[in-house]
Design an enzyme around this catalytic site. Structure first.
Site, PDB file in Angstrom:
ATOM      1  N   ALA A 130      39.461  68.632  86.605  1.00 57.36           N
ATOM      2  CA  ALA A 130      39.196  67.614  87.623  1.00 57.36           C
ATOM      3  C   ALA A 130      40.286  66.557  87.572  1.00 57.36           C
ATOM      4  O   ALA A 130      41.093  66.523  86.641  1.00 57.36           O
ATOM      5  CB  ALA A 130      37.839  66.958  87.378  1.00 57.36           C
ATOM      6  N   LYS A 131      40.319  65.706  88.553  1.00 58.31           N
ATOM      7  CA  LYS A 131      41.179  64.524  88.526  1.00 58.31           C
ATOM      8  C   LYS A 131      40.604  63.531  89.513  1.00 58.31           C
ATOM      9  O   LYS A 131      39.923  63.920  90.476  1.00 58.31           O
ATOM     10  CB  LYS A 131      42.603  64.880  88.947  1.00 58.31           C
TER      11      LYS A 131
END
Ligand code: NAD
Length: 435
Positions: free
Chosen positions: A124-125
């Site tokens: 994720a980011k």
């Protein structure tokens, strides 16, 4: 992974290349490596399609009451690229340059990085478009809490676990943890990593990325039958990753002959005093004025005749323009994306052994994983235990990638992508497509 994994490349669905078009775009660099590895694997086109698309992209408006009484509305993103192997893991950055495309590409990068060291995480980011340096602590706290509330439905120790990234730190993680805990009505330390040690952070996290670099360099030197003692090392970037890698490699007997930061570099063929350089940076914030070596430019540092080059500052410092002049025997990518895709073939032709970023700098996310494990178990490890377990994971991962690179006669970067993509693809195949 099975041995015969090839499909004719014509059966692989070609990627949408509307974005990420030039050599120096780090995300294009990452995606072009993904495609090369995917073409070598037995990926059916359906799974290729799944892995080419983010699972979830969230964009929110983040209204914040500024200190002057005005309300400003910021834009925030959180992208979960792939969660087939476990909760999504990835940092949150506060920066004016944040875009949804960039956050998505970085989330994909995290997916491969977690898989290459076999952590039970997806990728994720997140990011908020803002200029944190122009904001007060109070404004940053309100921004962080409102952003956290906006993405709260995805957050959780079992679903999405953020960490610090560009312009976010332990303090920001503490606010996220507190906001999440207030919403769910009990304290949940495992919802973020990179927290202060006093509230569930892990010992050894600060040094983890540089320490991981040291472990993989040690294995690479061993593989190339070169002694660690006296091996010459140049390190670009003297922040968290570069300074720790330099200090620990020095402790292992390497000779650190060059270091640099944004203000320039220093060279001493007889070996630099790394502790003195660290003390200088603690006093003066940068290496400027360091007297332990002769000045040299960042460009010249990259071209030194050394056993090991550690780029630990920026992306795209080794490109098709200077790759021909690189003389190092080993490049250990402490930074994310320091080598452009165009440089890969040149370095390979020159016989330079590249330890790719998704492997070389995975020590940080590995100790983040340890932090999550410790928080969930409520039992905290000594720093020695953290470092030993980090060594085991980095060493094993290095040899997993090396074995695949020999088996398929590909370089370490392609092998690292093949390993991580095949791990994610295998889980997709086992789980099937939920209808
Ligand atoms: P940092 O901010 O602590 O240090 C960055 C260093 O690079 C500083 O010494 C800075 O002066 C130097 N620098 C900046 N611009 C430069 C330039 N133009 N030329 C030469 N040096 C320059 O950052 P960090 O945490 O050490 O991260 C460095 C790299 O490693 C980044 O690419 C980051 O994404 C990557 N990385 C960091 C971690 C981590 O745990 N910190 C984990 C994985 C990857």
């Amino acid at each position: 992974m099975a041995t015969d994994l090839r499909l004719p490349t014509s059966t692989i669905v070609l990627p949408d290349k509307d974005r990420f078009l030039n050599e120096e775009n780090p995300f294009e660099a990452m995606m072009s490596r993904f495609d090369r590895a995917a073409a070598l694997l037995d990926l059916d086109p359906g799974i290729y399609q799944v892995l080419r698309h983010p699972e979830k992209q969230i964009t929110i408006s983040v209204p914040v009451m500024m200190d002057n009484g005005e309300v400003k509305v910021f834009t925030g993103h959180r992208v979960l690229y792939n969660t087939s192997r476990g909760p999504a893991k990835g940092g949150i950055r506060f920066d004016m340059a944040v875009t949804l495309d960039e956050v998505t590409a970085l989330a994909a990068w995290m997916t491969w990085k977690c898989a290459v060291v076999n952590l039970p995480f997806g990728g994720a980011k997140g990011g908020v478009v803002c200029d944190p340096l122009g904001m007060s602590v109070g404004e940053l706290e309100r921004l962080t809490r409102r952003y956290t509330a906006g993405i709260i439905s995805t957050l959780g120790p079992d679903s999405d676990v953020p960490a610090p990234d560009v312009n976010t730190n332990e303090r920001v993680m503490a606010w996220i943890m507190d906001t999440y805990s207030m919403h769910v009505r009990h304290t949940v330390t495992a919802v973020v990593t990179g927290k202060p040690v006093e509230m569930g952070g892990s010992l050894g996290r600060r040094e983890a990325t540089g320490r991981g670099v040291m472990f993989v360099v040690r294995e690479a030197l061993g593989h190339l039958q070169r002694p660690m003692a006296g091996a010459t090392v140049a390190v670009q970037g003297f922040g968290n990753v570069g300074s720790v890698a330099a200090r620990l490699l020095g402790q292992q007997g390497c000779k650190i002959v060059a270091i640099s930061d944004r203000t320039g570099g220093y060279h001493n063929p007889a070996g630099l005093d790394v502790d003195a350089a660290i003390a200088h940076v603690q006093r003066h914030k940068t290496l400027e004025g360091f007297t332990g070596g002769d000045a040299l430019t960042n460009e010249a540092l990259l071209e030194l005749d050394v056993d090991v080059l550690v780029p630990a500052a920026l992306e795209n410092v080794i490109t098709s323009k200077n790759a021909q002049r690189i003389k190092a025997r080993i490049i250990a990518e402490g930074a994310n994306g320091p080598t452009s895709a165009g440089a890969d073939a040149i370095l390979e032709e020159k016989g330079i052994f590249v330890i790719p970023d998704i492997l070389a700098n995975a020590g940080g996310v590995t100790v983040s994983y340890f932090e999550w494990v410790q928080d969930r178990g409520g039992y905290f490890w000594s720093e020695d235990v953290v470092n030993e377990r980090l060594r085991d994971i980095m060493t094993r991962s290095f040899h997993d990638v090396l074995a695949l690179s020999r088996q398929h006669r590909v370089n370490m970067r392609t092998a690292a992508y093949m390993l991580s993509i095949s791990r994610v693809a295998t889980v997709h195949k086992l789980r099937g497509i939920y209808a």
